[in-house]
Design a protein around this motif. Structure first.
Motif, PDB file in Angstrom:
ATOM      1  N   THR A 303       0.828  -1.214   0.000  1.00  0.00           N
ATOM      2  CA  THR A 303       0.000   0.000   0.000  1.00  0.00           C
ATOM      3  C   THR A 303       0.860   1.259   0.000  1.00  0.00           C
ATOM      4  N   ILE A 304       1.926   1.250   0.806  1.00  0.00           N
ATOM      5  CA  ILE A 304       2.819   2.419   0.848  1.00  0.00           C
ATOM      6  C   ILE A 304       3.428   2.681  -0.518  1.00  0.00           C
ATOM      7  N   SER A 305       3.900   1.631  -1.188  1.00  0.00           N
ATOM      8  CA  SER A 305       4.511   1.817  -2.503  1.00  0.00           C
ATOM      9  C   SER A 305       3.480   2.279  -3.527  1.00  0.00           C
ATOM     10  N   LEU A 306       2.262   1.750  -3.464  1.00  0.00           N
ATOM     11  CA  LEU A 306       1.211   2.139  -4.399  1.00  0.00           C
ATOM     12  C   LEU A 306       0.857   3.617  -4.268  1.00  0.00           C
ATOM     13  N   LEU A 307       0.956   4.159  -3.059  1.00  0.00           N
ATOM     14  CA  LEU A 307       0.500   5.531  -2.821  1.00  0.00           C
ATOM     15  C   LEU A 307       1.646   6.538  -2.652  1.00  0.00           C
ATOM     16  N   THR A 308       2.886   6.090  -2.892  1.00  0.00           N
ATOM     17  CA  THR A 308       4.028   7.010  -2.840  1.00  0.00           C
ATOM     18  C   THR A 308       4.985   6.801  -4.007  1.00  0.00           C
ATOM     19  N   GLY A 309       4.941   5.634  -4.640  1.00  0.00           N
ATOM     20  CA  GLY A 309       5.906   5.316  -5.683  1.00  0.00           C
ATOM     21  C   GLY A 309       7.281   4.971  -5.137  1.00  0.00           C
ATOM     22  N   TRP A 412       2.618   1.629 -11.058  1.00  0.00           N
ATOM     23  CA  TRP A 412       1.186   1.930 -10.958  1.00  0.00           C
ATOM     24  C   TRP A 412       0.989   3.356 -10.453  1.00  0.00           C
ATOM     25  N   PHE A 413       1.742   3.733  -9.401  1.00  0.00           N
ATOM     26  CA  PHE A 413       1.632   5.093  -8.871  1.00  0.00           C
ATOM     27  C   PHE A 413       1.971   6.112  -9.955  1.00  0.00           C
ATOM     28  N   THR A 414       3.062   5.879 -10.664  1.00  0.00           N
ATOM     29  CA  THR A 414       3.502   6.822 -11.692  1.00  0.00           C
ATOM     30  C   THR A 414       2.444   6.966 -12.786  1.00  0.00           C
ATOM     31  N   THR A 415       1.860   5.836 -13.180  1.00  0.00           N
ATOM     32  CA  THR A 415       0.820   5.854 -14.215  1.00  0.00           C
ATOM     33  C   THR A 415      -0.406   6.639 -13.761  1.00  0.00           C
ATOM     34  N   LYS A 416      -0.855   6.379 -12.520  1.00  0.00           N
ATOM     35  CA  LYS A 416      -2.047   7.067 -12.010  1.00  0.00           C
ATOM     36  C   LYS A 416      -1.809   8.567 -11.851  1.00  0.00           C
ATOM     37  N   ALA A 417      -0.608   8.938 -11.406  1.00  0.00           N
ATOM     38  CA  ALA A 417      -0.299  10.360 -11.266  1.00  0.00           C
ATOM     39  C   ALA A 417      -0.296  11.051 -12.627  1.00  0.00           C
ATOM     40  N   ILE A 427       6.098  14.346 -10.820  1.00  0.00           N
ATOM     41  CA  ILE A 427       6.062  12.907 -10.567  1.00  0.00           C
ATOM     42  C   ILE A 427       7.478  12.374 -10.336  1.00  0.00           C
ATOM     43  N   ALA A 428       8.423  12.818 -11.173  1.00  0.00           N
ATOM     44  CA  ALA A 428       9.810  12.368 -11.045  1.00  0.00           C
ATOM     45  C   ALA A 428      10.389  12.751  -9.690  1.00  0.00           C
ATOM     46  N   GLU A 429      10.040  13.945  -9.205  1.00  0.00           N
ATOM     47  CA  GLU A 429      10.537  14.397  -7.909  1.00  0.00           C
ATOM     48  C   GLU A 429       9.998  13.524  -6.782  1.00  0.00           C
ATOM     49  N   ILE A 430       8.758  13.101  -6.894  1.00  0.00           N
ATOM     50  CA  ILE A 430       8.144  12.269  -5.855  1.00  0.00           C
ATOM     51  C   ILE A 430       8.763  10.878  -5.839  1.00  0.00           C
ATOM     52  N   VAL A 431       8.966  10.279  -7.006  1.00  0.00           N
ATOM     53  CA  VAL A 431       9.474   8.897  -7.053  1.00  0.00           C
ATOM     54  C   VAL A 431      10.997   8.825  -7.004  1.00  0.00           C
ATOM     55  N   GLY A 432      11.684   9.980  -7.035  1.00  0.00           N
ATOM     56  CA  GLY A 432      13.132   9.978  -6.881  1.00  0.00           C
ATOM     57  C   GLY A 432      13.897   9.695  -8.136  1.00  0.00           C
ATOM     58  N   HIS A 433      13.402  10.197  -9.283  1.00  0.00           N
ATOM     59  CA  HIS A 433      14.137  10.068 -10.538  1.00  0.00           C
ATOM     60  C   HIS A 433      14.987  11.319 -10.776  1.00  0.00           C
ATOM     61  N   LYS A 434      16.125  11.128 -11.419  1.00  0.00           N
ATOM     62  CA  LYS A 434      16.983  12.264 -11.738  1.00  0.00           C
ATOM     63  C   LYS A 434      16.292  13.161 -12.754  1.00  0.00           C
ATOM     64  N   PRO A 435      16.471  14.480 -12.641  1.00  0.00           N
ATOM     65  CA  PRO A 435      15.886  15.377 -13.644  1.00  0.00           C
ATOM     66  C   PRO A 435      16.556  15.191 -14.997  1.00  0.00           C
TER      67      PRO A 435
END
Length: 467
Positions: A303-309, A412-417, A427-435
């Motif tokens: 659940t945590i991963s689904l709602l935070t990425g 799933w989180f990224t897709t829904k966002a 979205i990238a900032e939330i899931v921790g991807h490099k800019p």
């Protein structure tokens, strides 16, 4: 897990309780001479990380010098303040091959130090050692073979793995991949000194080319990094003009991408996000396993991963101290961008409250996994069994892994966002991807999303209704 540095990259520092310890593995060549424990462990008697680093640097300097002197025969014991080694075990006299390995390791350390006088001294002492065997050709050959690096390919593998500080899962992967190459070399009668670009190319053709592209890259990376270590420590002799940082002989070994016949409408099968129906099964299906105590950890982490990425390792190693009001404060991770603050979704607050209540700030939210040697690997295996038991799986012909796994929650989180209309940069900032460095506007000038934008993005991701 006995202890954990709050900043996992601190070299040789180990936080146990509220006190830092200095912990360093004794090189094999030194341990073979002095015996006793395999690690130096010294209580630094401070909880201050700055002071711990200062004391660490002093001890590291002392151990480096003493290790070199032991390998060169100048001393036979290791003496450090606050460290009491156990009695060295008695052992049989060393044979010529063992002495050859010890002198080669001493030469490697001398090369690493850049001390020309030390290099010359080690060579002279090694030559004297070879002369001791006189006319005994077998012993002299055994010594020279070991001294010149005619060793098994994986002879230095454990020493390499002990120095790089990889995650346990990655360490196991590297050990397996280099070990596979070592077995191939042994079957061909090849020792470490005979692995050149031509032999590396043969191995790539025979063993790596037939693999999946992702596995090809992982395999070559493991070999390149191991050979970088060997070159830097002087365990292999590089051809003239080759740089010690090049990864020779694996640099430039392009793998063949074996294509398949493509029919109209077909595409390469890749790992994917969960569907909403699969999420419903993972969250709401009747518990299918015989271990009822696993249910809370698996459902909560999912659940945590689904709602935070958040990544699996980020979820499982959350500390109580990482919960900062309405935010998860992730202080370290897989990449530089992984250190970030993530809003706590409204649907996660009950889970967070339950898992933080009555705990100290340094306790894990998922306390039941802290005693595991490798929490991520243990949980991953449990999640796989659970996922398959509730009917969430996607196997395709010719693909080794299922196309869905725990990482599918992050997808799933990224897709829904994205479907909720939020910009990719947020979205990238939330899931921790490099800019994206090519996007100058967002990677250089813009300073990130506002707290309101981050909270809105997370809040717009909604779990599907129950079954």
């Amino acid at each position: 897990m006995a202890g954990k540095s709050k900043r996992g990259g601190e070299r040789h520092l180990w936080l146990q309780g509220n006190v830092f310890w200095y912990r360093q593995q004794i090189p094999k060549a030194v341990h073979a001479i002095i015996g006793g424990p395999q690690f130096v462990r010294v209580n630094l008697r401070t909880a201050d990380v700055i002071e711990a680093k200062r004391r660490r640097d002093e001890l590291e300097s002392q151990t480096r010098i003493q290790f070199r002197h032991i390998q060169m025969g100048r001393r036979t014991t290791l003496e450090l303040p606050g460290w009491k080694p156990t009695q060295a075990p008695t052992r049989a006299p060393r044979g010529p091959a063992e002495w050859g390995c010890l002198w080669r390791e001493a030469l490697a350390d001398a090369h690493a130090s850049g001390d020309a006088e030390a290099i010359e001294q080690v060579r002279d002492l090694a030559a004297d050692e070879a002369e001791r065997y006189g006319k005994d050709d077998a012993k002299r050959h055994a010594f020279n073979d070991a001294f010149k690096g005619r060793e098994e390919v994986d002879h230095h593998l454990e020493a390499y793995l002990s120095t790089v500080g990889l995650a346990p899962k990655t360490t196991g992967e590297r050990r397996g991949l280099v070990g596979k190459m070592a077995r191939w070399a042994a079957s061909k009668g090849l020792t470490l000194d005979r692995i050149d670009r031509r032999q590396a190319g043969k191995y790539v053709t025979e063993e790596i080319d037939p693999l999946h592209p992702v596995t090809q890259t992982k395999h070559l990376t493991a070999l390149r990094q191991y050979w970088l270590y060997l070159a830097r420590r002087g365990h292999i002799d590089l051809p003239a003009g080759e740089d010690r940082n090049s990864g020779w002989p694996w640099d430039g070994q392009k793998t063949e991408k074996r294509g398949k016949r493509v029919e109209r409408g077909s595409k390469v099968e890749e790992e994917r996000a969960f569907t909403d129906d699969e999420v419903r099964k993972l969250l709401y299906a009747p518990w299918p396993m015989r271990k009822p105590d696993w249910e809370s950890q698996i459902r909560d982490a999912t659940t945590i991963s689904l709602l935070t990425g958040m990544r699996l390792a980020e979820v499982l190693t959350l500390w109580v101290d990482d919960v900062d009001g309405d935010w998860f404060d992730i202080k370290e991770g897989k990449t530089e961008a992984a250190a970030r603050r993530v809003p706590i979704h409204e649907d996660l607050k009950a889970i967070v409250k339950r898992r933080t209540e009555g705990k100290a700030s340094t306790d894990w939210l998922f306390h039941e996994l802290r005693a595991e040697r490798d929490a991520g690997d243990t949980f991953g295996k449990r999640f796989k069994r659970f996922r398959e038991a509730v009917g969430v799986d996607d196997r395709r012909a010719g693909v080794r892994r299922s196309l869905v796994n725990f990482h599918s929650a992050r997808r799933w989180f990224t897709t829904k966002a994205r479907h909720a209309g939020h910009p990719k940069e947020t979205i990238a900032e939330i899931v921790g991807h490099k800019p994206d460095k090519s996007d100058v506007t967002f990677s250089v000038y813009a300073k990130g999303a506002s707290e309101g934008q981050l909270k809105a993005c997370v809040g717009d991701v909604k779990l599907p209704n129950s079954l």
